[in-house]
Motif scaffolding. Structure first.
Motif, PDB file in Angstrom:
ATOM      1  N   ALA A 158       0.883  -1.261  -0.112  1.00 55.28           N
ATOM      2  CA  ALA A 158       0.051  -0.134  -0.216  1.00 55.28           C
ATOM      3  C   ALA A 158       0.759   1.277  -0.210  1.00 55.28           C
ATOM      4  N   GLY A 159       2.073   1.053   0.690  1.00 52.17           N
ATOM      5  CA  GLY A 159       2.899   2.509   0.719  1.00 52.17           C
ATOM      6  C   GLY A 159       4.026   2.177   1.476  1.00 52.17           C
ATOM      7  N   VAL A 160       5.403   2.391   0.865  1.00 49.58           N
ATOM      8  CA  VAL A 160       6.490   2.295   1.742  1.00 49.58           C
ATOM      9  C   VAL A 160       6.845   3.556   2.395  1.00 49.58           C
ATOM     10  N   ALA A 161       6.115   4.398   2.392  1.00 48.83           N
ATOM     11  CA  ALA A 161       6.352   5.516   3.270  1.00 48.83           C
ATOM     12  C   ALA A 161       5.004   6.223   3.476  1.00 48.83           C
ATOM     13  N   ALA A 202       4.812   7.358   9.540  1.00 52.29           N
ATOM     14  CA  ALA A 202       4.184   6.031   9.851  1.00 52.29           C
ATOM     15  C   ALA A 202       4.998   4.961   9.336  1.00 52.29           C
ATOM     16  N   PRO A 203       4.671   3.944   9.626  1.00 53.72           N
ATOM     17  CA  PRO A 203       5.487   2.423   9.196  1.00 53.72           C
ATOM     18  C   PRO A 203       5.011   2.211   7.636  1.00 53.72           C
ATOM     19  N   ALA A 204       5.962   1.434   7.111  1.00 49.70           N
ATOM     20  CA  ALA A 204       5.300   1.071   5.806  1.00 49.70           C
ATOM     21  C   ALA A 204       4.443  -0.056   6.018  1.00 49.70           C
ATOM     22  N   GLY A 214      -5.817  -7.824   4.640  1.00 51.29           N
ATOM     23  CA  GLY A 214      -5.837  -6.532   4.905  1.00 51.29           C
ATOM     24  C   GLY A 214      -4.496  -5.953   4.966  1.00 51.29           C
ATOM     25  N   PHE A 215      -4.316  -4.999   5.766  1.00 52.43           N
ATOM     26  CA  PHE A 215      -2.771  -4.142   6.058  1.00 52.43           C
ATOM     27  C   PHE A 215      -2.083  -4.580   7.102  1.00 52.43           C
ATOM     28  N   PHE A 216      -0.720  -4.847   6.785  1.00 51.68           N
ATOM     29  CA  PHE A 216       0.091  -5.083   8.104  1.00 51.68           C
ATOM     30  C   PHE A 216       1.320  -4.435   8.071  1.00 51.68           C
ATOM     31  N   THR A 217       1.666  -3.956   9.084  1.00 53.43           N
ATOM     32  CA  THR A 217       3.160  -3.549   9.368  1.00 53.43           C
ATOM     33  C   THR A 217       4.144  -4.505   9.510  1.00 53.43           C
ATOM     34  N   GLN A 218       5.457  -4.188   9.086  1.00 55.41           N
ATOM     35  CA  GLN A 218       6.409  -5.235   9.177  1.00 55.41           C
ATOM     36  C   GLN A 218       6.668  -5.752  10.591  1.00 55.41           C
ATOM     37  N   GLY A 219       6.862  -6.987  10.686  1.00 53.93           N
ATOM     38  CA  GLY A 219       6.945  -7.474  12.215  1.00 53.93           C
ATOM     39  C   GLY A 219       5.715  -8.003  12.952  1.00 53.93           C
ATOM     40  N   THR A 220       4.582  -7.831  12.342  1.00 53.45           N
ATOM     41  CA  THR A 220       3.654  -8.304  12.881  1.00 53.45           C
ATOM     42  C   THR A 220       2.730  -9.517  12.408  1.00 53.45           C
ATOM     43  N   MET A 221       3.511 -10.228  11.262  1.00 53.37           N
ATOM     44  CA  MET A 221       2.909 -11.542  11.071  1.00 53.37           C
ATOM     45  C   MET A 221       3.974 -12.569  11.271  1.00 53.37           C
ATOM     46  N   GLU A 222       3.657 -13.682  11.022  1.00 58.68           N
ATOM     47  CA  GLU A 222       4.557 -14.934  11.193  1.00 58.68           C
ATOM     48  C   GLU A 222       5.926 -14.738  10.429  1.00 58.68           C
TER      49      GLU A 222
END
Length: 301
Positions: free
Chosen positions: A15-18, A211-213, A272-280
């Motif tokens: 969705a967006g890297v920045a 905001a985080p990517a 949906g949307f996720f930030t890095q480090g929140t998934m397996e």
């Protein structure tokens, strides 16, 4: 307890890297009470309310403020204050009432300024336009209260009539429409091309919140058991699903057909949307290493 492993085909739609935020256009008014008025704008002078006794015990209405040559009477302020308190259905203390009275006066001054500036710029609103909105608002009011009788009861509680309410709506709607047209004239909208918006963002990163990517993740989940044969069968099923997508089928359709997870299958695999480090970790690594709109290799979790 038997542990199941899943081979997951994931596609990450980044969705967006920045972080990026739309810049709102500057807002303004025809004139301000702070003293910084726009050129040619009307000005307002406040005056303390004065109530004098005349012969026979009659009271002369006080002047609350003077806007150019237009007077705001103390009775105007008190009437609006009464309606405000009646609708709130509360009993505020004297300090709160004084605060509300000042706010009502400020709003009445603003209203006069808007009308004066709109008149100076030749802006008008027709009675037909105003009447149409007023009728819509009255109908909405009746609908909110449920029935005509409840509407009449509300009028009684506010010590007013439908004609007086209609008159107030007429005044408020005209003022609102004049304000909207004045604002549109002062700050006309302009479509900003995507390239121009991106260039401004890159040139002014400090003006935007950080905001985080995030990535938007869609998956097809197929379970496998620990033995090698079942694992190979599950991998083959994932590769077959990938082949269908690469052949032109929609990811969402394939996910609905073959994904073992009923919740994500119903949404076409969309998580949906996720930030890095929140998934397996395995899925996180695959998702954030993908290019926009690309398919990953099978991921074992």
């Amino acid at each position: 307890m038997e542990i199941l492993r899943r081979a997951v085909l994931a596609v990450a739609l980044i969705a967006g890297v920045a972080a990026a935020a739309g810049a709102a256009p500057p807002s303004g008014a025809a004139a301000g009470k702070s003293g910084a008025a726009t050129p040619g704008a009307a000005t307002a002078k406040s005056a303390q309310a004065r109530t004098a006794s005349a012969a026979g015990g009659q009271h002369v209405d006080g002047v609350a403020a003077v806007v150019n040559d237009d007077v705001i009477l103390q009775s105007d302020v008190e009437e609006q204050l009464y309606l405000l308190l009646a609708r709130a259905q509360q009993q505020p203390d004297s300090d709160m009432v004084d605060t509300l009275r000042r706010q009502v006066l400020d709003q009445l001054i603003d209203d006069k300024l808007i009308v004066a500036e709109a008149k100076r710029q030749g802006l008008t609103v027709s009675d037909v336009e105003v009447d149409r909105v007023v009728e819509q608002q009255l109908a909405q009011k009746v609908q909110e209260l449920g029935e005509e009788q409840a509407f009449r009861e509300q009028l009684r509680r506010e010590n007013t009539t439908e004609d007086r309410l209609r008159e107030k709506y007429h005044h408020d709607v005209r003022l609102q429409m004049l304000g909207q047209r004045l604002l549109a004239k002062q700050f006309p909208s302009r479509a900003v091309p995507q390239a121009e918006a991106e260039a401004f963002f890159k040139a002014n990163p400090s003006k935007f919140p950080k905001a985080p990517a995030e990535v938007r993740l869609s998956v097809i989940q197929i379970p496998v058991t620990p033995d090698s044969a079942a694992s190979a069968k599950g991998r083959d099923a994932v590769l077959e699903a990938r082949k269908r997508i690469e052949g032109g089928e929609k990811f969402a359709k394939v996910a609905a057909d073959v994904s073992d997870d009923p919740n994500s299958a119903r949404s076409g695999g969309d998580l949906g949307f996720f930030t890095q480090g929140t998934m397996e970790p395995a899925i996180d690594k695959a998702a954030f290493s993908l290019k926009l709109g690309k398919l990953s290799d099978p991921v074992l979790t």
